[in-house]
Write an enzyme that holds these catalytic residues in place. Sequence first.
Site, PDB file in Angstrom:
ATOM      1  N   GLU A  46       0.796  -1.263   0.069  1.00  0.00           N
ATOM      2  CA  GLU A  46       0.018   0.242  -0.137  1.00  0.00           C
ATOM      3  C   GLU A  46       1.061   0.901  -0.006  1.00  0.00           C
ATOM      4  O   GLU A  46       1.873   1.850   1.076  1.00  0.00           O
ATOM      5  CB  GLU A  46      -1.053   0.138   1.601  1.00  0.00           C
ATOM      6  N   LYS A 137      -8.879   3.404  -3.659  1.00  0.00           N
ATOM      7  CA  LYS A 137      -9.050   3.037  -1.834  1.00  0.00           C
ATOM      8  C   LYS A 137     -10.533   3.758  -1.883  1.00  0.00           C
ATOM      9  O   LYS A 137     -10.430   5.194  -2.250  1.00  0.00           O
ATOM     10  CB  LYS A 137      -8.332   3.436  -0.615  1.00  0.00           C
ATOM     11  N   CYS A 171      -6.658  -2.814   2.246  1.00  0.00           N
ATOM     12  CA  CYS A 171      -6.410  -2.484   3.621  1.00  0.00           C
ATOM     13  C   CYS A 171      -7.866  -2.887   4.073  1.00  0.00           C
ATOM     14  O   CYS A 171      -8.230  -4.007   3.733  1.00  0.00           O
ATOM     15  CB  CYS A 171      -5.477  -1.675   3.878  1.00  0.00           C
TER      16      CYS A 171
END
Length: 317
Positions: A46, A137, A171
């Site tokens: 990430e 994201k 995540c």
Amino acid sequence: MKQRRIRVAVVQSAPILFDKRSAMDKIISNTREAAGQGAHLVVFPEVFLPGYPRGLYFGTRVGSRDSAGRQDWERYWNSAIEVPGAETDELGELARETGVYLVVGVVERDREFSTGTLYNSIVYIGPDGSVLGKHRKLVPTGAERLLWGQGDGSTLTVIDTPFGRIGGLICWENYMPLARMAMYAQGIDILITPTADARDTWQATLRHIACEGRCFVVSCNQFVTKDSYPDDLACYEDIRSDPDILCRGGSAIVGPLGDYVAEPLYNREGILTAELDLSQVTQSRFDFDVTGHYSRPDVFQLVINGQKQEIARFTGN
């Protein structure tokens, strides 16, 4: 007939924070090393480019922001990349040179509207050097919302490759059941999960998702020490009393029945490699197919807005 076996490499490392060149150099060296080990798919964590600013407050409290935090924010903004842009061109040359699919977590600077917003994104580069797609994201986690905007459904990207369909959630997006279902519904074979979560509970998540989606799960985290933080940060005091190891890693690869193909790597840099047999995905769906015979469309329906969310603009008369 698709290629049934693929060697995957997961890079657990960290650049010098906010140093774009440091990140690019690590991507180049680690990709070449992984390709030399026979990898066809190489995955980075990430926001590896230019790093995850763990522990920094950016001078923010509820109701106020200070000037030191704004200085560090500007530094972060300057180290972000555009997609496509000069850095993705360089990554494309690297992928073409090594013949790999390259998946990299990046901080993406918006180039379409204000240019002021950053996104936590995944970039997919093909072995021909082209940008195959990206994912932003959907919901930055906790205080990450100070740094990154929210993505939309237009980048729930899944890419068809000779060895199967690959895509990623970042995540804690992987805790969003409907986001996972959106990936499963696109026939995902290898789900890539770049993360900054090094807790034991993250491993339980990976194994659950692999069983639920009947897919391989490739998780990639950074191993971060304080040495990777520039000591001239305006907000360096935020981490001065923290332990030397800021993130212990925990990268891992899990098979479609929830067993580790590569056990979690902790407390050091390294490259995890494994050969994935995609026939195991087909075999695993014999008794559970979340978007097939277990989907019950007569009871459940998933509606996904895959449209890009445009911003209204004043054009004048």
